[in-house]
Design a protein around this motif. Structure first.
Motif, PDB file in Angstrom:
ATOM      1  N   GLY A 111       1.691  13.856  55.785  1.00  0.00           N
ATOM      2  CA  GLY A 111       0.290  14.168  55.553  1.00  0.00           C
ATOM      3  C   GLY A 111      -0.629  13.440  56.525  1.00  0.00           C
ATOM      4  O   GLY A 111      -0.199  12.856  57.530  1.00  0.00           O
ATOM      5  N   THR A 112      -1.907  13.466  56.186  1.00  0.00           N
ATOM      6  CA  THR A 112      -2.948  12.840  57.014  1.00  0.00           C
ATOM      7  C   THR A 112      -3.570  11.694  56.218  1.00  0.00           C
ATOM      8  O   THR A 112      -3.930  11.847  55.043  1.00  0.00           O
ATOM      9  N   TYR A 113      -3.702  10.553  56.882  1.00  0.00           N
ATOM     10  CA  TYR A 113      -4.244   9.358  56.251  1.00  0.00           C
ATOM     11  C   TYR A 113      -5.427   8.846  57.090  1.00  0.00           C
ATOM     12  O   TYR A 113      -5.438   8.985  58.320  1.00  0.00           O
ATOM     13  N   SER A 114      -6.365   8.272  56.423  1.00  0.00           N
ATOM     14  CA  SER A 114      -7.526   7.740  57.140  1.00  0.00           C
ATOM     15  C   SER A 114      -8.117   6.569  56.378  1.00  0.00           C
ATOM     16  O   SER A 114      -7.869   6.393  55.174  1.00  0.00           O
ATOM     17  N   THR A 115      -8.893   5.797  57.111  1.00  0.00           N
ATOM     18  CA  THR A 115      -9.631   4.695  56.511  1.00  0.00           C
ATOM     19  C   THR A 115     -10.947   4.555  57.257  1.00  0.00           C
ATOM     20  O   THR A 115     -11.032   4.820  58.458  1.00  0.00           O
ATOM     21  N   VAL A 116     -11.956   4.146  56.539  1.00  0.00           N
ATOM     22  CA  VAL A 116     -13.303   3.992  57.105  1.00  0.00           C
ATOM     23  C   VAL A 116     -13.824   2.614  56.758  1.00  0.00           C
ATOM     24  O   VAL A 116     -13.624   2.129  55.636  1.00  0.00           O
TER      25      VAL A 116
END
Length: 408
Positions: free
Chosen positions: A108-113
């Motif tokens: 999948g796709t993972y992100s952090t901000v």
């Protein structure tokens, strides 16, 4: 003894503040405000000088990228080995920014901000920061203290000519009457293709001071020198003049095509009046003009601006006026004769008036004596006798005249 005890803690506080400042600059910013704490992308760290964002991850990814947003500015770069380099295209950070990391794998796709929020008292950062380059390699930067900064706030400037250079602190500060740094003088400045990065940090014994940073394309703030070795050679028969010059001296370009030139010509006797000739020329090192009046002195001055290269597009300084042409010879001669005549006449009038008031006039121009009076000295005792003598003399004269006529 008490005085020494007071000085020591102040020195310790000053040293501690300095060490904290250096640590903050070198260690970078560690993100602690993650919007997605459960993301496998953790421990975001920003190196402010290199504008590199690093992170750690518990998973392997096939593709990842980073983004930064500050105000209306936004950019995205591809990551490599869990690191993104934004370089000179990154925005200033003193107003805050938002960084994000996105990674993709087969699961999948993972992100952090993470939001970057500068710490310190609002209004304590410097204001009205500006820099100018002059005389080829000298640069001055100035600023004003923050309107809400504590009175003991001191500011320090650091800069990089490019992201590939080490950060350097100002070597020669400009201070105000209170000893607060309000500017910096630089020598031997090299203008690079990349943007230079400036950061002004502050320190106070009681408060945390906000920083100010800015990216500047150095060629845009250069105040160009005027063209040099300007000469004017005129053909007195055709009344054509050839103007020649050398391009302004700069340390990052040596091509004539990089400049445009403004030529301004006025009559010498009317330097504040309207130009009799004005022209803008792209590139080159010479210009031909036709004189409308060959019997007058002219003043010519020039200035330069960038044209096609990375040279400041703002017009630089005017050159020292160059004089050429001839004065009207006949007119000058007439004026000289008139002045000489007027002076001569004035001196003559003054001399005459002076001599009339003194005895020098009688000495210079003595009176001619008149004929002697034949009767001068005769006694005036008997009027009848005097009349008889006059008649006798008259008769004798008449006889003399008659005799003279007979002889003729």
């Amino acid at each position: 003894m008490k005085k020494e005890e007071m000085v020591a803690p102040r020195a310790l506080i000053s040293t501690t503040q300095w060490m904290l400042l250096i640590t903050q600059l070198c260690a970078g910013w560690h993100c602690t405000d993650l919007e997605m704490p459960d993301s496998p992308i953790r421990n975001l760290m920003l190196d402010q000088w290199k504008m590199e964002l690093n992170w750690m991850s518990s998973m392997n990814f096939t593709e990842d990228w980073c983004s930064v947003t500050a105000g209306d500015f936004s950019m995205t770069v591809m990551a490599e080995d869990m690191k993104c380099t934004f370089g000179n295209t990154a925005p200033p950070l003193h107003n805050g920014a938002s960084f994000s990391v996105t990674a993709v794998n087969m699961n999948g796709t993972y992100s952090t901000v993470c939001r970057y929020i500068p710490q310190g008292i609002n209004g304590s950062a410097i204001e009205n920061f500006s820099c100018v380059i002059y005389n080829v390699s000298l640069m001055n930067c100035t600023w004003q203290a923050g309107r809400d900064a504590p009175e003991d706030t001191q500011y320090f400037l650091y800069w990089q000519n490019s992201r590939y250079d080490d950060a350097m602190e100002c070597e020669l500060y400009i201070t105000d009457e209170n000893g607060r740094n309000t500017g910096c003088r630089f020598q031997n400045v090299r203008i690079d293709v990349n943007k230079a990065y400036f950061l002004v940090n502050g320190s106070s014994k009681d408060s945390l001071i906000q920083f100010y940073d800015e990216y500047i394309q150095l060629y845009k703030i250069e105040n160009l020198m005027p063209p040099s070795n300007i000469t004017v050679n005129c053909d007195e028969i055709k009344n054509d003049c050839i103007i020649q010059w050398q391009r302004p001296q700069i340390n990052h370009s040596n091509q004539d095509k990089c400049f445009k030139y403004e030529i301004n010509i006025k009559y010498k006797d009317n330097p504040e009046g309207k130009p009799i000739y004005a022209s803008i020329q792209e590139g080159g090192s010479s210009h031909t003009l036709h004189r409308s009046n060959a019997r007058k002195k002219h003043h010519l001055k020039m200035r330069a601006a960038g044209s096609t290269c990375l040279v400041s597009p703002t017009w630089g300084e005017w050159s020292v006026p160059v004089e050429f042409g001839n004065e009207e010879i006949i007119s000058s001669s007439v004026w000289i004769l008139l002045v000489v005549a007027a002076v001569t006449l004035l001196m003559a009038i003054i001399t005459i008036l002076f001599c009339k008031r003194t005895s020098c006039w009688e000495a210079a121009f003595p009176q001619i004596p008149g004929p002697k009076n034949a009767f001068n000295g005769l006694p005036d005792t008997n009027p009848e006798l005097m009349e008889s003598k006059i008649q006798t003399i008259t008769s004798e004269n008449e006889e003399i005249i008659l005799v003279s006529d007979v002889v003729k």
